[in-house]
Design a protein around this motif. Structure first.
Motif, PDB file in Angstrom:
ATOM      1  N   ASP A   1       0.815  -1.218   0.016  1.00  0.00           N
ATOM      2  CA  ASP A   1      -0.004  -0.203   0.070  1.00  0.00           C
ATOM      3  C   ASP A   1       0.933   1.452  -0.168  1.00  0.00           C
ATOM      4  O   ASP A   1       0.720   2.132   0.736  1.00  0.00           O
ATOM      5  CB  ASP A   1      -0.979  -0.096   1.287  1.00  0.00           C
ATOM      6  N   LEU A   2       1.917   1.421  -0.646  1.00  0.00           N
ATOM      7  CA  LEU A   2       2.744   2.548  -0.714  1.00  0.00           C
ATOM      8  C   LEU A   2       1.974   3.638  -1.332  1.00  0.00           C
ATOM      9  O   LEU A   2       1.200   3.775  -1.970  1.00  0.00           O
ATOM     10  CB  LEU A   2       3.847   2.203  -1.994  1.00  0.00           C
TER      11      LEU A   2
ATOM     12  N   GLU B   1       2.109  13.894   5.960  1.00  0.00           N
ATOM     13  CA  GLU B   1       0.913  14.365   6.659  1.00  0.00           C
ATOM     14  C   GLU B   1      -0.416  13.713   5.684  1.00  0.00           C
ATOM     15  O   GLU B   1      -0.363  14.265   4.632  1.00  0.00           O
ATOM     16  CB  GLU B   1       0.842  15.629   7.149  1.00  0.00           C
ATOM     17  N   LEU B   2      -1.424  12.924   6.166  1.00  0.00           N
ATOM     18  CA  LEU B   2      -2.462  12.581   5.299  1.00  0.00           C
ATOM     19  C   LEU B   2      -3.798  12.929   6.221  1.00  0.00           C
ATOM     20  O   LEU B   2      -3.823  12.991   7.345  1.00  0.00           O
ATOM     21  CB  LEU B   2      -2.485  11.150   5.467  1.00  0.00           C
ATOM     22  N   SER B   3      -4.991  13.100   5.399  1.00  0.00           N
ATOM     23  CA  SER B   3      -6.132  13.263   6.108  1.00  0.00           C
ATOM     24  C   SER B   3      -6.357  11.601   6.180  1.00  0.00           C
ATOM     25  O   SER B   3      -6.082  10.866   5.782  1.00  0.00           O
ATOM     26  CB  SER B   3      -7.307  14.007   4.940  1.00  0.00           C
ATOM     27  N   PRO B   4      -7.540  11.470   7.107  1.00  0.00           N
ATOM     28  CA  PRO B   4      -8.183  10.283   7.458  1.00  0.00           C
ATOM     29  C   PRO B   4      -8.477   9.539   6.250  1.00  0.00           C
ATOM     30  O   PRO B   4      -8.329   8.213   6.312  1.00  0.00           O
ATOM     31  CB  PRO B   4      -9.175  10.548   8.526  1.00  0.00           C
ATOM     32  N   THR B   5      -9.150  10.181   5.282  1.00  0.00           N
ATOM     33  CA  THR B   5      -9.260   9.543   4.235  1.00  0.00           C
ATOM     34  C   THR B   5      -8.406  10.140   2.863  1.00  0.00           C
ATOM     35  O   THR B   5      -8.557  11.331   2.833  1.00  0.00           O
ATOM     36  CB  THR B   5     -10.726   9.383   3.614  1.00  0.00           C
ATOM     37  N   TYR B   6      -7.662   9.432   2.251  1.00  0.00           N
ATOM     38  CA  TYR B   6      -6.730  10.072   1.307  1.00  0.00           C
ATOM     39  C   TYR B   6      -6.381   9.421   0.094  1.00  0.00           C
ATOM     40  O   TYR B   6      -6.815   8.085  -0.016  1.00  0.00           O
ATOM     41  CB  TYR B   6      -5.469  10.368   2.066  1.00  0.00           C
ATOM     42  N   ILE B   7      -5.830  10.079  -0.883  1.00  0.00           N
ATOM     43  CA  ILE B   7      -5.645   9.371  -2.252  1.00  0.00           C
ATOM     44  C   ILE B   7      -4.257   8.521  -1.775  1.00  0.00           C
ATOM     45  O   ILE B   7      -3.287   9.245  -1.831  1.00  0.00           O
ATOM     46  CB  ILE B   7      -5.660  10.424  -3.493  1.00  0.00           C
TER      47      ILE B   7
ATOM     48  N   ALA C   1      -7.570   5.303   0.178  1.00  0.00           N
ATOM     49  CA  ALA C   1      -7.357   4.503   1.388  1.00  0.00           C
ATOM     50  C   ALA C   1      -7.813   5.671   2.769  1.00  0.00           C
ATOM     51  O   ALA C   1      -8.144   6.586   2.553  1.00  0.00           O
ATOM     52  CB  ALA C   1      -6.012   3.914   1.343  1.00  0.00           C
ATOM     53  N   GLY C   2      -7.762   4.674   3.759  1.00  0.00           N
ATOM     54  CA  GLY C   2      -7.726   5.441   5.110  1.00  0.00           C
ATOM     55  C   GLY C   2      -9.336   4.909   5.521  1.00  0.00           C
ATOM     56  O   GLY C   2      -9.706   3.899   5.618  1.00  0.00           O
TER      57      GLY C   2
ATOM     58  N   ALA D   1     -16.537  -0.059  -3.232  1.00  0.00           N
ATOM     59  CA  ALA D   1     -16.665  -0.424  -1.893  1.00  0.00           C
ATOM     60  C   ALA D   1     -15.064  -0.400  -1.441  1.00  0.00           C
ATOM     61  O   ALA D   1     -14.867  -0.712  -0.245  1.00  0.00           O
ATOM     62  CB  ALA D   1     -17.402  -1.661  -1.615  1.00  0.00           C
ATOM     63  N   THR D   2     -14.295  -0.868  -2.481  1.00  0.00           N
ATOM     64  CA  THR D   2     -12.754  -1.126  -1.950  1.00  0.00           C
ATOM     65  C   THR D   2     -11.958   0.135  -2.049  1.00  0.00           C
ATOM     66  O   THR D   2     -10.597   0.005  -1.808  1.00  0.00           O
ATOM     67  CB  THR D   2     -12.289  -2.160  -2.813  1.00  0.00           C
ATOM     68  N   GLY D   3     -12.562   1.177  -2.521  1.00  0.00           N
ATOM     69  CA  GLY D   3     -11.879   2.421  -2.632  1.00  0.00           C
ATOM     70  C   GLY D   3     -11.131   2.672  -4.079  1.00  0.00           C
ATOM     71  O   GLY D   3     -10.484   3.549  -4.273  1.00  0.00           O
ATOM     72  N   LYS D   4     -11.354   1.804  -4.984  1.00  0.00           N
ATOM     73  CA  LYS D   4     -11.112   1.870  -6.239  1.00  0.00           C
ATOM     74  C   LYS D   4     -11.881   2.576  -7.236  1.00  0.00           C
ATOM     75  O   LYS D   4     -13.107   2.454  -7.171  1.00  0.00           O
ATOM     76  CB  LYS D   4     -10.513   0.710  -6.686  1.00  0.00           C
ATOM     77  N   ALA D   5     -11.282   3.299  -8.228  1.00  0.00           N
ATOM     78  CA  ALA D   5     -12.355   3.885  -9.327  1.00  0.00           C
ATOM     79  C   ALA D   5     -11.222   4.020 -10.652  1.00  0.00           C
ATOM     80  O   ALA D   5     -10.191   4.254 -10.476  1.00  0.00           O
ATOM     81  CB  ALA D   5     -12.589   5.291  -8.823  1.00  0.00           C
ATOM     82  N   SER D   6     -12.034   3.800 -11.810  1.00  0.00           N
ATOM     83  CA  SER D   6     -11.190   3.983 -13.155  1.00  0.00           C
ATOM     84  C   SER D   6     -12.133   4.593 -14.085  1.00  0.00           C
ATOM     85  O   SER D   6     -13.401   4.483 -13.883  1.00  0.00           O
ATOM     86  CB  SER D   6     -10.610   2.579 -13.551  1.00  0.00           C
ATOM     87  N   LEU D   7     -11.424   5.277 -15.107  1.00  0.00           N
ATOM     88  CA  LEU D   7     -12.400   5.781 -16.172  1.00  0.00           C
ATOM     89  C   LEU D   7     -11.357   5.933 -17.314  1.00  0.00           C
ATOM     90  O   LEU D   7     -10.079   6.112 -17.307  1.00  0.00           O
ATOM     91  CB  LEU D   7     -12.690   7.228 -15.516  1.00  0.00           C
ATOM     92  N   THR D   8     -11.922   5.703 -18.540  1.00  0.00           N
ATOM     93  CA  THR D   8     -11.193   5.755 -19.798  1.00  0.00           C
ATOM     94  C   THR D   8     -12.098   6.793 -20.765  1.00  0.00           C
ATOM     95  O   THR D   8     -13.222   6.875 -20.770  1.00  0.00           O
ATOM     96  CB  THR D   8     -11.233   4.639 -20.410  1.00  0.00           C
ATOM     97  N   PHE D   9     -11.157   7.697 -21.203  1.00  0.00           N
ATOM     98  CA  PHE D   9     -12.011   8.905 -22.081  1.00  0.00           C
ATOM     99  C   PHE D   9     -11.120   9.234 -23.207  1.00  0.00           C
ATOM    100  O   PHE D   9     -10.085   9.046 -23.355  1.00  0.00           O
ATOM    101  CB  PHE D   9     -12.322  10.038 -21.193  1.00  0.00           C
ATOM    102  N   LYS D  10     -11.679   9.882 -24.275  1.00  0.00           N
ATOM    103  CA  LYS D  10     -10.872  10.258 -25.360  1.00  0.00           C
ATOM    104  C   LYS D  10     -10.109  11.401 -25.277  1.00  0.00           C
ATOM    105  O   LYS D  10     -10.611  12.486 -24.486  1.00  0.00           O
ATOM    106  CB  LYS D  10     -12.074  10.562 -26.675  1.00  0.00           C
ATOM    107  N   ALA D  11      -8.993  11.415 -25.887  1.00  0.00           N
ATOM    108  CA  ALA D  11      -8.061  12.634 -25.740  1.00  0.00           C
ATOM    109  C   ALA D  11      -7.074  12.633 -26.959  1.00  0.00           C
ATOM    110  O   ALA D  11      -6.861  11.632 -27.415  1.00  0.00           O
ATOM    111  CB  ALA D  11      -7.110  12.697 -24.346  1.00  0.00           C
ATOM    112  N   LYS D  12      -6.540  13.729 -27.169  1.00  0.00           N
ATOM    113  CA  LYS D  12      -5.472  13.887 -28.070  1.00  0.00           C
ATOM    114  C   LYS D  12      -4.329  14.642 -27.651  1.00  0.00           C
ATOM    115  O   LYS D  12      -3.980  15.670 -27.953  1.00  0.00           O
ATOM    116  CB  LYS D  12      -6.059  14.555 -29.353  1.00  0.00           C
TER     117      LYS D  12
END
Length: 590
Positions: free
Chosen positions: A21-22, A191-197, A217-218, A243-254
């Motif tokens: 969990d680095l 230093e981190l907030s209780p819930t953090y990236i 996490a957190g 529910a596990t704290g994960k999210a992903s997204l794919t979008f068009k870009a140039k």
């Protein structure tokens, strides 16, 4: 054509299972630096644990005997190796206890993480007498939760470091570089907030899309909203974690794709509540097509140089951005578009500066020479070290090659070990190419045949060849006929010869600059005639410390194969390589 551009989710989530969990982007987080002067006690007989060095609080008891005191002990700079800070420690291998006191005032609702960029090799970390954890491996980051052990006011951090060599370590008992011991890279109290990236990743996918993944996490990682912005591309997106704290997204870009000629980097921000993380990343693809390497779909020839992580104008472990800029600036001056970071993961500044300067990177773990290939625990250590390297560097566009070995023996048990490791690398990060440096070619009357089984496993074959130095006359090299059983790109990952800078000598005298020049001239003829050649990285940028090189008056425990001396002075061979690279660049532009 074999493409290695696949869905980011495979890379992102698989890498977490290897690298624990680095924290991603430790330098970019709110932090207190613990760099500077530390107290240190040398402990050659490992009595410190029994005598409770770890419980030192700065106030030795007045009513009983205590035979140690950090406050009156020697001083060492962190980051830094101990070998070059004190002559008495130049050859030392064993335990050194580091101690640093610092003031801290906890902020309400904040969590704290102790993050070490690297410690060589074993580390045991104690905060106010509490063991936070242990780590094995000399070149990758690790962290421990520190919130519960911290106190308001004075805190005492003690780190036991041991750089001894053992048969089941990676690297193992014998290497051809200096075994610099110590806390060799920065130490941070983050230093981190209780819930953090915790983690994030950006990847460009062939066809014009960008994939983004985030882990929160957190305290409450589920159903968190994370805002992603790439302002230069006009992109702003919101992700909601599962529910596990994960999210992903794919979008068009140039985006403008990252290349050595135009190393475009884009600013990125990730915001969770009142927390914002910023970074810079580039977008590119790397793949193989037969014996060609393709960067962004176009053939590329790698004009490179191998580099050890040693200070530019002396010995000692390098770590700073300034040192990275000097070392990689030399590579650019030589005409390189690629660097081989040998033989272990280099510090994060090297990767980030390579991103900025447009230098493609071969990144490597120290599976070096004859380690215990029949030991499952050693395989697990190799996977761990790769995972920690990948986790830290996965957002660096410069990294195109993961190397999993250097000059290993051609045996069935070794090939089985490396095949499993290669499969793990591909499963974890299928967006880059797998390579290794091999020196076990079949000898023929006219040259060499690349035919060993492991060459069929890697995507790009690395070849270490010291024709004209360790074997054969230099002129024989020019007559070499290379053959390969595999239609794959080949990088000559090492070739060269030693020379003491300033000793011009003649072309028949070993270690003279003239002899080094003779070896390189004949090897360049060989390379010009070599089929499947996709790049080269001669050995190496500058002379470096090596305990295996004792020849008095010439080596003096330096490996003298550098194009530059240990003081950064150019040898004659520098200009030969510079001209050859200019020629190769002209040929590529036609």
């Amino acid at each position: 054509m074999k493409s290695v551009i696949v869905a980011l989710s495979v890379l992102f989530f698989a890498s977490q299972s290897l690298a624990l969990d680095l924290l991603q982007n430790a330098p970019g987080r709110q932090q207190t630096s613990l760099n500077g002067q530390w107290n240190a006690i040398v402990d050659p007989f490992d009595v410190g644990d029994k005598r409770k060095f770890q419980n030192f609080d700065g106030t030795p008891p007045a009513d009983k005997l205590q035979e140690f005191n950090f406050d009156s002990a020697m001083k060492l700079s962190v980051p830094g190796d101990w070998n070059t800070q004190d002559d008495k420690l130049f050859w030392y291998e064993g335990s050194v206890w580091y101690e640093k006191s610092f003031e801290h005032q906890a902020k309400p609702g904040k969590e704290y993480m102790l993050y070490f960029d690297a410690v060589n090799y074993l580390a045991s970390v104690y905060l106010n007498g509490t063991l936070l954890g242990k780590h094995e491996g000399g070149f990758t980051p690790f962290q421990f939760k520190a919130t519960d052990a911290l106190k308001d006011g004075k805190n005492v951090l003690v780190v036991k470091v041991n750089n001894r060599r053992e048969p089941d370590f990676i690297p193992t008992m014998s290497t051809d570089w200096w075994n610099y011991g110590g806390i060799t890279r920065p130490v941070r109290l983050i230093e981190l907030s209780p819930t953090y990236i915790q983690d994030y990743s950006f990847t460009y996918k062939k066809g014009g899309t960008i994939a983004v993944s985030v882990t929160v996490a957190g305290e409450s990682p589920a159903k968190q909203k994370v805002d992603i912005a790439l302002p230069q591309l006009g992109i702003s997106k919101r992700l909601t974690t599962d529910a596990t704290g994960k999210a992903s997204l794919t979008f068009k870009a140039k985006p403008e794709l990252w290349t050595p000629e135009s190393p475009t980097l884009y600013s990125a921000s990730l915001t969770l509540g009142d927390q914002t993380l910023t970074d810079k990343t580039g977008f590119r693809t790397i793949e193989v097509d037969g014996d060609k390497m393709l960067l962004n779909g176009k053939p590329v020839f790698l004009r490179g140089i191998a580099i050890h992580e040693e200070k530019p104008f002396s010995d000692g472990r390098a770590w700073s951005e300034e040192e990275a800029r000097v070392l990689l600036g030399w590579a650019k001056e030589l005409g390189s578009n690629y660097v081989r970071f040998a033989h272990y993961p280099h510090n994060e500044n090297m990767l980030r500066v390579a991103d900025e300067l447009g230098l493609m990177v071969w990144a490597e773990i120290p599976v070096y020479w004859d380690i215990q290939f029949d030991n499952p625990e050693v395989l697990a250590k190799a996977k761990q070290q790769f995972g920690e390297m990948l986790f830290r560097d996965k957002n660096r566009a410069a990294v195109i090659l993961w190397s999993i070995a250097n000059e290993t023996p051609n045996t069935e048990v070794r090939t089985s070990f490396l095949t499993e490791l290669a499969n793990t690398v591909r499963t974890t990060d299928p967006t880059r190419l797998v390579t290794a440096a091999i020196n076990t070619q079949t000898t023929t009357d006219s040259g060499r045949i690349i035919d060993e089984a492991f060459a069929g496993v890697v995507d790009v074959i690395g070849i270490n060849s010291y024709c004209g130095w360790y074997y054969d006359k230099p002129e024989t090299c020019a007559q070499y006929k290379w053959q390969s059983a595999y239609n794959k790109p080949i990088i000559i990952s090492e070739f060269g010869a030693g020379a003491l800078q300033g000793w011009e000598g003649d072309e028949n005298t070993f270690f003279s600059e003239a002899y080094q020049l003779r070896v390189f001239k004949q090897n360049l003829i060989m390379l010009d005639n070599m089929p499947h050649l996709a790049g080269v990285s001669p050995w190496l940028l500058k002379d470096f410390r090596a305990a295996r090189r004792p020849l008095a008056g010439v080596q003096d425990y330096w490996n003298r194969k550098g194009l530059l001396s240990d003081q950064g002075i150019k040898k004659q061979v520098w200009y030969l390589m510079q001209d050859w690279y200019a020629k190769k660049e002209r040929e590529h532009q036609r």
